[in-house]
Design a protein around this motif. Sequence first.
Motif: not given
Length: 358
Positions: A37-44, A46-48, A61-70, A333-336
Amino acid sequence: MDVSPKRIYHTLRQFQTLAEIERESVEFTSLSLAERVWYWRRGFLSRSAVLYDFERYGHEDYLTDYQRYIKTRGINGRFGYALDNKLMLYGLLSRFSARLPDLYGIVDGGTFRSISIAGERGPTRPAIEWAADLEAGETAVVKWVIGGGGHSVLLLTRTDGGYRVNGDRISRTELRERFAAMDDYIVTGFSQQAEYADTIYSEATNTVRAVTMWDTERDEPFLARAVHRIGTDETKPMDNWSQGALGALIDPGTGELGEAVTYPDDGERRWRTDHPDTGTRIEGVEIPGWESIREGLLDVADSIPYLPYVGWDLVVTGRGEFEIIEANNYPGMKSLQVHGPLCADERVERFYRDHGVR
């Protein structure tokens, strides 16, 4: 803000994709529900927690999963389709034909239609007849016109005794059946990698993923990050990082490779200075003629300012030389970011803010 039905549909599909990836992440990490939940609330996802080094860099400073996909999907707007379609890419970059593999034609339903980047058209005939005319030892790339990540890509090689597809022997009958099942595949020449890449690992084409962004203050593109993917016995003849290949960060100034890392499918990042199958050194290797490659890619990006965000897949073919084998509308973004947060670079952060991503 685009609130068209099409945009809403695609956004909902991306949320669905996020949910599906999160379900797959249940066995990927050992996080508790509270930690997830901590990660979800910050846009990531679980795998991140495994992919990225939050302990060292923090998460801001990470581009979040939400930002990347949406959010990044819409950066290129309606022009982005030209990057999604591999055939249209040839028209888009026709000025840079020397930077592209030769275009041979299209396979559709077992039929081969010969075309070229110059607009010349050859005969239309059964695809198996075209394959029979390949010279012994010649390799052609057959790939679906839409899609990336190495999926639906066939390396077709003519041998003295028949054919190989992705290194495996295949009979003429089997190949004819494969062609008959194809729907909108393009056929190109094979990009032969340079000696340094062959020395590290010769049984896969080891590609560079380079992301360019547009600097509105200087009105020019810049290289945001580049990584070198390196195939292994597990992935050959491809170099798909999430399937077991290695990824090494490229120093943008010198072209020197850093330590290589594997995808943490068992919950742990593993860093290597050498190749696990060949023992060849990776860290410290310099891509020959890197400055010319970097500037050559920026020249290509500069020609399409209406596409400010591109993930390029390159094969370095010689000193200072490369071929573009694919371009991506909203690169992963994963490999970057496994090598560190992208948005720690002020130019990258500004780019994403300018486009409403951050």
